[in-house]
Design an enzyme around this catalytic site. Structure first.
Site, PDB file in Angstrom:
ATOM      1  N   SER A  39       0.893  -1.567   0.223  1.00 28.96           N
ATOM      2  CA  SER A  39      -0.074   0.304   0.057  1.00 28.96           C
ATOM      3  C   SER A  39       0.969   1.419  -0.105  1.00 28.96           C
ATOM      4  O   SER A  39       1.569   1.870   1.308  1.00 28.96           O
ATOM      5  CB  SER A  39      -0.802   0.203   1.076  1.00 28.96           C
ATOM      6  OG  SER A  39      -1.790   1.762   1.595  1.00 28.96           O
ATOM      7  N   HIS A 159      -3.722  -6.443   2.192  1.00 26.87           N
ATOM      8  CA  HIS A 159      -2.783  -7.465   2.860  1.00 26.87           C
ATOM      9  C   HIS A 159      -3.366  -8.394   3.166  1.00 26.87           C
ATOM     10  O   HIS A 159      -3.245  -9.620   4.002  1.00 26.87           O
ATOM     11  CB  HIS A 159      -2.449  -6.061   4.553  1.00 26.87           C
ATOM     12  CG  HIS A 159      -1.013  -5.319   3.905  1.00 26.87           C
ATOM     13  ND1 HIS A 159      -0.658  -4.732   5.335  1.00 26.87           N
ATOM     14  CD2 HIS A 159      -1.005  -4.599   2.225  1.00 26.87           C
ATOM     15  CE1 HIS A 159       0.119  -3.662   4.575  1.00 26.87           C
ATOM     16  NE2 HIS A 159       0.226  -3.708   3.837  1.00 26.87           N
ATOM     17  N   GLU A 168      -5.529  -2.266   8.694  1.00 26.04           N
ATOM     18  CA  GLU A 168      -5.056  -2.656   9.998  1.00 26.04           C
ATOM     19  C   GLU A 168      -5.933  -2.373  10.760  1.00 26.04           C
ATOM     20  O   GLU A 168      -6.490  -1.460  11.448  1.00 26.04           O
ATOM     21  CB  GLU A 168      -3.753  -1.787  10.242  1.00 26.04           C
ATOM     22  CG  GLU A 168      -2.942  -2.767   8.639  1.00 26.04           C
ATOM     23  CD  GLU A 168      -0.753  -1.153   8.829  1.00 26.04           C
ATOM     24  OE1 GLU A 168      -1.003  -1.278   9.787  1.00 26.04           O
ATOM     25  OE2 GLU A 168      -0.423  -1.449   8.086  1.00 26.04           O
ATOM     26  N   GLU A 211       1.613  -9.105   6.969  1.00 25.60           N
ATOM     27  CA  GLU A 211       2.062  -8.184   8.230  1.00 25.60           C
ATOM     28  C   GLU A 211       1.022  -9.698   9.262  1.00 25.60           C
ATOM     29  O   GLU A 211       1.354  -9.212  10.507  1.00 25.60           O
ATOM     30  CB  GLU A 211       1.837  -6.877   8.920  1.00 25.60           C
ATOM     31  CG  GLU A 211       2.100  -6.134   7.921  1.00 25.60           C
ATOM     32  CD  GLU A 211       1.889  -4.787   7.866  1.00 25.60           C
ATOM     33  OE1 GLU A 211       1.012  -4.174   9.049  1.00 25.60           O
ATOM     34  OE2 GLU A 211       2.061  -4.157   6.498  1.00 25.60           O
ATOM     35  N   ASP A 246      -5.830   1.254  11.248  1.00 24.71           N
ATOM     36  CA  ASP A 246      -4.860   2.155   9.602  1.00 24.71           C
ATOM     37  C   ASP A 246      -5.918   1.111   8.599  1.00 24.71           C
ATOM     38  O   ASP A 246      -5.674   0.441   7.537  1.00 24.71           O
ATOM     39  CB  ASP A 246      -3.905   1.686   9.410  1.00 24.71           C
ATOM     40  CG  ASP A 246      -2.732   2.316   8.203  1.00 24.71           C
ATOM     41  OD1 ASP A 246      -3.801   3.143   7.071  1.00 24.71           O
ATOM     42  OD2 ASP A 246      -1.712   1.413   7.726  1.00 24.71           O
ATOM     43  N   GLU A 292      -4.446   6.357  11.269  1.00 24.46           N
ATOM     44  CA  GLU A 292      -4.106   6.078   9.991  1.00 24.46           C
ATOM     45  C   GLU A 292      -4.194   5.986   8.927  1.00 24.46           C
ATOM     46  O   GLU A 292      -5.217   5.579   8.590  1.00 24.46           O
ATOM     47  CB  GLU A 292      -2.695   5.028  10.528  1.00 24.46           C
ATOM     48  CG  GLU A 292      -1.886   5.266   9.262  1.00 24.46           C
ATOM     49  CD  GLU A 292      -0.941   4.174   9.456  1.00 24.46           C
ATOM     50  OE1 GLU A 292      -0.128   3.829   8.326  1.00 24.46           O
ATOM     51  OE2 GLU A 292      -0.520   3.161  10.279  1.00 24.46           O
ATOM     52  N   ASP A 317       0.283   9.096   6.033  1.00 21.35           N
ATOM     53  CA  ASP A 317       1.206   8.394   5.800  1.00 21.35           C
ATOM     54  C   ASP A 317       1.486   7.947   4.014  1.00 21.35           C
ATOM     55  O   ASP A 317       2.087   8.888   4.398  1.00 21.35           O
ATOM     56  CB  ASP A 317       0.726   6.769   6.090  1.00 21.35           C
ATOM     57  CG  ASP A 317       1.438   5.219   5.203  1.00 21.35           C
ATOM     58  OD1 ASP A 317       2.800   6.041   5.036  1.00 21.35           O
ATOM     59  OD2 ASP A 317       1.589   4.617   5.237  1.00 21.35           O
ATOM     60  N   LYS A 342       8.421   5.906   7.808  1.00 21.87           N
ATOM     61  CA  LYS A 342       9.563   4.914   6.957  1.00 21.87           C
ATOM     62  C   LYS A 342      10.082   5.256   6.259  1.00 21.87           C
ATOM     63  O   LYS A 342      10.492   6.180   5.179  1.00 21.87           O
ATOM     64  CB  LYS A 342       8.058   4.486   5.465  1.00 21.87           C
ATOM     65  CG  LYS A 342       6.795   4.395   6.780  1.00 21.87           C
ATOM     66  CD  LYS A 342       6.016   3.354   5.489  1.00 21.87           C
ATOM     67  CE  LYS A 342       4.683   3.089   6.082  1.00 21.87           C
ATOM     68  NZ  LYS A 342       3.355   2.350   5.024  1.00 21.87           N
ATOM     69  N   SER A 369       7.186   2.502  11.487  1.00 19.03           N
ATOM     70  CA  SER A 369       6.403   1.667  10.538  1.00 19.03           C
ATOM     71  C   SER A 369       7.853   0.912  10.090  1.00 19.03           C
ATOM     72  O   SER A 369       8.177   2.085   9.295  1.00 19.03           O
ATOM     73  CB  SER A 369       5.662   2.499   9.743  1.00 19.03           C
ATOM     74  OG  SER A 369       4.693   1.615   9.504  1.00 19.03           O
ATOM     75  N   HIS A 370       7.210  -0.298  10.278  1.00 12.22           N
ATOM     76  CA  HIS A 370       7.968  -1.003   9.197  1.00 12.22           C
ATOM     77  C   HIS A 370       6.709  -1.167   7.625  1.00 12.22           C
ATOM     78  O   HIS A 370       6.064  -0.485   7.573  1.00 12.22           O
ATOM     79  CB  HIS A 370       7.472  -2.761   9.457  1.00 12.22           C
ATOM     80  CG  HIS A 370       6.031  -2.698   9.992  1.00 12.22           C
ATOM     81  ND1 HIS A 370       6.094  -4.002   9.881  1.00 12.22           N
ATOM     82  CD2 HIS A 370       4.992  -2.364   9.987  1.00 12.22           C
ATOM     83  CE1 HIS A 370       4.342  -4.191   9.817  1.00 12.22           C
ATOM     84  NE2 HIS A 370       3.827  -2.736   9.441  1.00 12.22           N
ATOM     85  N   SER A 372       4.858  -3.666   4.927  1.00 10.32           N
ATOM     86  CA  SER A 372       3.866  -5.425   4.503  1.00 10.32           C
ATOM     87  C   SER A 372       5.022  -6.505   3.758  1.00 10.32           C
ATOM     88  O   SER A 372       5.054  -7.365   4.366  1.00 10.32           O
ATOM     89  CB  SER A 372       2.544  -5.063   3.628  1.00 10.32           C
ATOM     90  OG  SER A 372       3.288  -4.681   2.852  1.00 10.32           O
ATOM     91  N   LYS A 393       4.924   0.394  15.009  1.00  7.18           N
ATOM     92  CA  LYS A 393       4.631  -0.543  14.229  1.00  7.18           C
ATOM     93  C   LYS A 393       5.044  -1.549  13.697  1.00  7.18           C
ATOM     94  O   LYS A 393       6.089  -0.790  12.725  1.00  7.18           O
ATOM     95  CB  LYS A 393       3.268  -0.214  13.614  1.00  7.18           C
ATOM     96  CG  LYS A 393       3.409   0.717  12.300  1.00  7.18           C
ATOM     97  CD  LYS A 393       1.773   0.545  11.400  1.00  7.18           C
ATOM     98  CE  LYS A 393       1.776   1.206  10.302  1.00  7.18           C
ATOM     99  NZ  LYS A 393       0.910   1.485   9.841  1.00  7.18           N
TER     100      LYS A 393
END
Length: 436
Positions: A39, A159, A168, A211, A246, A292, A317, A342, A369-370, A372, A393
């Site tokens: 995403s 996801h 999420e 995730e 999210d 988010e 984001d 990110k 954030s990580h 996906s 996260k």
């Protein structure tokens, strides 16, 4: 001084190619692995892919690998940068070498791999942990802060394969007294959630998304939040665990409207005000403390209007993509009050730090954030502590590429405790840990 640079094509958590970079200094070799998103925002730095359909379906990164080995590496070695003190100059040099505004020529994945590896090399040359090196780069002072983990335990959107539009649903153990305890609470709720889903939907409903959150056959956000409330209550953590959502709404934004049925046979279309009212209902009914990307990045007016009445953390984001110019625009429009960080959205460590510092100057929160498509690289754990952001996260407490970050944070907490350096767990103050 950098004496060698090499790169390789490796795999991310989705089985897609990513780039691995190794940088050599007098202290040895230092490695990074670059993540990838599904995403993704329209304004993100460009991830360079080979686009040869017969090889990894066009997702190979051999061109980016070649750019590191044949272009970036030799140029950095020739310049003789000092990794201890010149990370920002290294990143600026690579951006100039690329010559495009979005790193499209050499690839943000190639540039970021080198940037992360150089940060690790700089920490080693200075003889300090990576989090302390990054803290120095950012100019952060005061006690170290261990973040609240926001664990993505229910997946939807792009996801997962279920019909849930929202991407999420996270749990946040804000009532813990340490990071280690927060992970224990998160794991207990996660495992209880699996049992709750099994009892309600059967054992086949506990497959996971990108995730590692469960992806049961649910459609409505209320169904997801009800499952979370049940699991939290069953574990005895009501009040200690809050929720975050999210929706990743850009994925279901069509012609000025939001289609919550975009993964179903039947459309379920809401106007921006209608979607905003749904969010307000969820925030009122459940202990949701963070929202988010509730609206699409192209729908700036809806962000501004919703922010007028939003009483919780409102995170940009896709709207911001860790980019200082996008942050300034959002601040002028009063579109949000928090930035998702990110590193691969912007493509260098120093630019990510600059975005974090700018967000802080606005009085905003920062949520690390990580992606996906993750790797086992735990760089963002050190970055979170270095910047003192108070929350991050990294997915569900499941699978190596997610737990690597949580394990690293537990190691950092143990290290700080052993060395006697002052630190605190962010807890309820996750938004503004500097007030601890």
């Amino acid at each position: 001084m950098i004496t060698a640079v090499r790169a390789s094509q490796r795999l991310d958590s989705r089985g897609n190619p990513t780039i691995q970079v190794d940088v050599k200094t007098s202290k040895g070799w230092f490695r990074s692995l670059v993540p990838s998103g599904a995403s993704t925002g329209l304004h993100e730095a460009v991830e360079l892919r080979d686009k040869i359909k017969s090889v990894y379906g066009g997702k190979g990164v051999e061109t980016a690998v070649k750019n590191v080995q044949d272009v970036i590496g030799p140029a950095l070695i020739e310049k003789g940068f000092d990794v201890r003190t010149q990370l920002k100059e290294i990143d600026q040099f690579m951006r100039k070498l690329d010559g495009t505004p979005n790193k499209a020529r050499l690839g943000a994945n190639a540039i970021l791999g080198v940037s992360m590896a150089c940060a690790r090399a700089g920490a080693a040359e200075k003889g300090v942990p990576l989090y302390e090196f990054l803290r120095g780069e950012a100019g952060v002072e005061g006690p170290f802060v261990l973040p609240v983990p926001f664990l993505n335990v229910l997946n939807g959107g792009v996801h997962s394969g279920n019909k849930m539009a929202f991407q999420e649903f996270m749990i946040a153990p804000v009532g813990a007294t340490s990071f280690e305890e927060s992970i224990r609470i998160g794991c207990e709720v996660y495992h209880r959630l699996k049992e709750v889903i099994t009892a309600k939907h059967g054992p086949t409903a506990t497959g996971v998304g990108d995730e590692e959150g469960f992806a049961p056959p649910i459609v409505l956000p209320q169904q997801a939040l009800d499952l979370l409330e049940t699991a939290v209550a069953d574990c005895g953590y009501t009040g200690k665990v809050k929720f975050a959502i999210d929706p990743a709404s850009s994925e279901f934004f069509r012609d000025g409207l939001y289609d919550l049925g975009f993964k179903q046979e039947t459309r379920n279309v809401l106007t921006p005000p209608g979607l905003g009212e749904l969010y307000h209902q969820l925030i009122y009914q459940y202990p949701v403390v963070l929202l988010e990307d509730p609206f699409a990045e192209e729908d700036g007016d809806s962000w501004t209007e919703f922010n007028k009445t939003c009483k919780i953390e409102l995170v940009g984001d896709d709207l911001l993509v860790t980019n200082v110019e996008r942050l300034r625009i959002a601040r002028e429009k009063k579109a949000c009050n928090s930035m998702l960080l990110k590193v691969n959205q912007i493509g260098t460590v120093s630019e990510a730090i600059a975005a974090a510092n700018l967000a802080t100057s606005f009085g905003w929160s920062i949520f690390v954030s990580h992606r996906s498509g993750e790797t086992t690289d735990d760089f963002i754990a050190d970055l979170t502590v270095g910047l003192g952001t108070g929350h991050l996260k990294s997915g569900a407490p499941c699978r190596g590429e997610r737990t690597a970050k949580y394990n690293r944070l537990m190691d950092i907490e143990s290290e700080l405790k052993a060395t006697g350096k002052p630190y605190q767990y962010a807890g309820e103050n996750f938004r503004f840990p500097q007030n601890l």
